[in-house]
Design a protein around this motif. Structure first.
Motif, PDB file in Angstrom:
ATOM      1  N   SER A 188       0.826  -1.203   0.000  1.00  0.00           N
ATOM      2  CA  SER A 188       0.000   0.000   0.000  1.00  0.00           C
ATOM      3  C   SER A 188       0.865   1.259   0.000  1.00  0.00           C
ATOM      4  O   SER A 188       2.016   1.241   0.463  1.00  0.00           O
ATOM      5  CB  SER A 188      -0.895   0.017   1.244  1.00  0.00           C
ATOM      6  OG  SER A 188      -0.126   0.210   2.412  1.00  0.00           O
ATOM      7  N   PRO A 189       0.328   2.375  -0.513  1.00  0.00           N
ATOM      8  CA  PRO A 189       1.071   3.643  -0.465  1.00  0.00           C
ATOM      9  C   PRO A 189       1.459   4.038   0.955  1.00  0.00           C
ATOM     10  O   PRO A 189       2.543   4.585   1.169  1.00  0.00           O
ATOM     11  CB  PRO A 189       0.080   4.645  -1.070  1.00  0.00           C
ATOM     12  CG  PRO A 189      -0.806   3.820  -1.949  1.00  0.00           C
ATOM     13  CD  PRO A 189      -0.950   2.503  -1.250  1.00  0.00           C
ATOM     14  N   THR A 190       0.591   3.757   1.926  1.00  0.00           N
ATOM     15  CA  THR A 190       0.904   4.106   3.320  1.00  0.00           C
ATOM     16  C   THR A 190       2.170   3.413   3.795  1.00  0.00           C
ATOM     17  O   THR A 190       3.030   4.028   4.441  1.00  0.00           O
ATOM     18  CB  THR A 190      -0.268   3.713   4.242  1.00  0.00           C
ATOM     19  OG1 THR A 190      -1.447   4.391   3.820  1.00  0.00           O
ATOM     20  CG2 THR A 190       0.039   4.074   5.688  1.00  0.00           C
ATOM     21  N   ALA A 191       2.316   2.126   3.461  1.00  0.00           N
ATOM     22  CA  ALA A 191       3.514   1.391   3.856  1.00  0.00           C
ATOM     23  C   ALA A 191       4.758   1.941   3.157  1.00  0.00           C
ATOM     24  O   ALA A 191       5.839   2.030   3.760  1.00  0.00           O
ATOM     25  CB  ALA A 191       3.349  -0.094   3.552  1.00  0.00           C
ATOM     26  N   TRP A 192       4.602   2.317   1.877  1.00  0.00           N
ATOM     27  CA  TRP A 192       5.730   2.908   1.146  1.00  0.00           C
ATOM     28  C   TRP A 192       6.150   4.237   1.779  1.00  0.00           C
ATOM     29  O   TRP A 192       7.351   4.519   1.918  1.00  0.00           O
ATOM     30  CB  TRP A 192       5.366   3.122  -0.323  1.00  0.00           C
ATOM     31  CG  TRP A 192       5.557   1.919  -1.184  1.00  0.00           C
ATOM     32  CD1 TRP A 192       4.597   1.130  -1.742  1.00  0.00           C
ATOM     33  CD2 TRP A 192       6.812   1.344  -1.581  1.00  0.00           C
ATOM     34  NE1 TRP A 192       5.157   0.108  -2.463  1.00  0.00           N
ATOM     35  CE2 TRP A 192       6.518   0.208  -2.389  1.00  0.00           C
ATOM     36  CE3 TRP A 192       8.143   1.661  -1.328  1.00  0.00           C
ATOM     37  CZ2 TRP A 192       7.510  -0.589  -2.938  1.00  0.00           C
ATOM     38  CZ3 TRP A 192       9.144   0.856  -1.887  1.00  0.00           C
ATOM     39  CH2 TRP A 192       8.818  -0.240  -2.681  1.00  0.00           C
ATOM     40  N   TYR A 193       5.172   5.066   2.145  1.00  0.00           N
ATOM     41  CA  TYR A 193       5.487   6.342   2.783  1.00  0.00           C
ATOM     42  C   TYR A 193       6.218   6.124   4.103  1.00  0.00           C
ATOM     43  O   TYR A 193       7.167   6.850   4.441  1.00  0.00           O
ATOM     44  CB  TYR A 193       4.210   7.151   3.027  1.00  0.00           C
ATOM     45  CG  TYR A 193       3.502   7.589   1.774  1.00  0.00           C
ATOM     46  CD1 TYR A 193       4.214   7.915   0.618  1.00  0.00           C
ATOM     47  CD2 TYR A 193       2.108   7.699   1.727  1.00  0.00           C
ATOM     48  CE1 TYR A 193       3.567   8.307  -0.542  1.00  0.00           C
ATOM     49  CE2 TYR A 193       1.450   8.094   0.576  1.00  0.00           C
ATOM     50  CZ  TYR A 193       2.176   8.396  -0.555  1.00  0.00           C
ATOM     51  OH  TYR A 193       1.521   8.789  -1.701  1.00  0.00           O
ATOM     52  N   ALA A 194       5.770   5.107   4.874  1.00  0.00           N
ATOM     53  CA  ALA A 194       6.407   4.806   6.152  1.00  0.00           C
ATOM     54  C   ALA A 194       7.848   4.346   5.942  1.00  0.00           C
ATOM     55  O   ALA A 194       8.757   4.749   6.679  1.00  0.00           O
ATOM     56  CB  ALA A 194       5.613   3.741   6.903  1.00  0.00           C
TER      57      ALA A 194
END
Length: 291
Positions: free
Chosen positions: A203-209
Motif C-alpha cells: 500500500s502507499p501508506t507502507a511505502w510512505y512509512a
C-alpha cells in the motif's frame, strides 16, 4: 539551538517505531530494513565525497562491515520483527536499555571499571525491564516473549557496536562512520531481500512509512546526531536516549491508538532513572561515587 535539535532528534527516532509498526506487516522485517538502510545510505552518500572518506572505507572495510551489521542491519531487523507483536511505545521504552548494554559490554570486554552508583543504576533499570516485560507477557507469554527478547538482543547489538566502533573506527570522522555503516548494512541485506520481498502489492501508506524511515529516521537523524556530537560532545548527544520513549509512546497513542498503561509509565520511569544513574547523568554526592 542544540536543545531544539536534541528534541527534534528524539521526536524523529521516537517516530521510527511508529513507522516500523505501520510498514513491517506489509514488507516484512528484512525487506523493510533493506529499504531503510539503502535509502539512508543514499541520503548520507555526500559524506563520502572526499578522497579521505573513500580511503577510510577501503582501508577499514572489515570494521565498517561489522559496524554496519551490529549498528543497523541486525538491530533494525530485530526491532522490525518485534513491531509485528509489540506496540511502538513498548519498543521505544525497551530501547532505553541501550546505554546499559553499552556499559556492561565495556565492563566485560574492555575491562572498564564501574562505580557503585552505576551498579545500582543497572539493578534499578533491570527491575524496570522486568516490570515492563511482566506487564506485557502476563497471560500471553507465548506470543510476547520472543519479540521482547528480540528487542533486548537489538539493544545488546547497539551496545556491542558502540564499543566496537570506539575500538576500531575511532580515527574515522563520525559522519563517515554513519554513511559507511549504512552502505555496508545495505550490502549485507541485499542478497537476503531477493528471498524475502513480499509477493502481495504494498500500500502507499507502507511505502510512505518506509521512505520516512530511511530519509528521516536514519539519514537525517544520523546527520543531526553527529552534528550534536561535534558541537556539544557525545555525552550530550547520547542523552537523547532519555527522550525517545516519551515520543515513542506519544506517537503510538496519537496515530495508532495504542493504550498507555500505568505499568508502562511506571516501568519507563524506573528504567530511565536507573539509566540516568548508570550513565552518570544524575549526580549525587561524591561520597556515594566511590569506585
Amino acid at each position: 539551538m542544540q536543545i531544539a535539535e536534541l528534541l527534534l532528534l528524539a521526536a524523529i527516532w521516537g517516530a521510527s517505531f511508529l513507522f516500523m509498526r505501520i510498514a513491517t506487516p506489509e514488507f516484512g522485517p528484512i525487506a523493510l530494513i533493506t529499504l531503510r538502510v539503502g535509502i539512508a545510505a543514499l541520503v548520507l552518500l555526500p559524506m563520502l565525497r572526499t578522497g579521505d572518506a573513500r580511503q577510510h572505507l577501503r582501508n577499514k572495510a572489515g570494521p565498517f562491515l561489522i559496524a554496519g551489521i551490529f549498528s543497523s542491519a541486525l538491530p533494525f531487523c530485530l526491532f522490525a520483527y518485534s513491531t509485528l507483536h509489540l506496540n511502538a511505545g513498548f519498543d521505544s521504552i525497551l530501547n532505553a536499555t541501550t546505554p546499559l548494554w553499552t556499559g556492561v559490554i565495556a565492563f566485560v570486554w574492555l575491562k572498564k571499571t564501574m562505580k557503585r552508583m552505576q551498579v545500582l543504576g543497572l539493578i534499578i533499570s533491570l527491575v524496570g525491564v522486568v516490570t515492563l516485560v511482566w506487564g506485557q507477557v502476563e497471560g500471553d507469554i507465548a506470543s510476547s516473549l520472543l519479540p521482547i527478547l528480540a528487542v533486548l538482543l537489538a539493544t545488546l547489538s547497539y551496545g556491542f557496536s558502540s564499543n566496537y566502533t570506539k575500538q576500531h573506527l575511532a580515527d574515522v570522522p563520525s559522519a563517515v562512520v554513519a554513511a559507511g555503516s549504512q552502505l555496508f548494512a545495505t550490502l549485507v541485506l541485499l542478497p537476503l531481500v531477493l528471498f524475502t520481498w513480499p509477493s502481495a502489492p504494498i500500500s502507499p501508506t507502507a511505502w510512505y512509512a518506509a521512505l520516512a524511515l530511511g530519509v528521516f529516521c536514519t539519514g537525517v537523524a544520523y546527520f543531526i546526531f553527529f552534528k550534536l556530537i561535534a558541537q556539544k560532545g557525545a555525552s550530550y548527544a547520547v542523552s537523547v536516549t532519555f527522550l525517545i520513549p516519551i515520543f515513542g509512546v506519544m506517537w503510538g497513542a496519537i496515530f495508532l491508538g495504542e493504550k498507555i498503561t500505568l505499568t508502562m509509565i511506571g516501568a519507563s520511569l524506573i528504567i530511565l532513572f536507573g539509566t540516568a544513574l548508570f550513565t552518570e547523568k544524575l549526580k549525587f554526592s561524591r561520597a556515594l561515587q566511590v569506585s
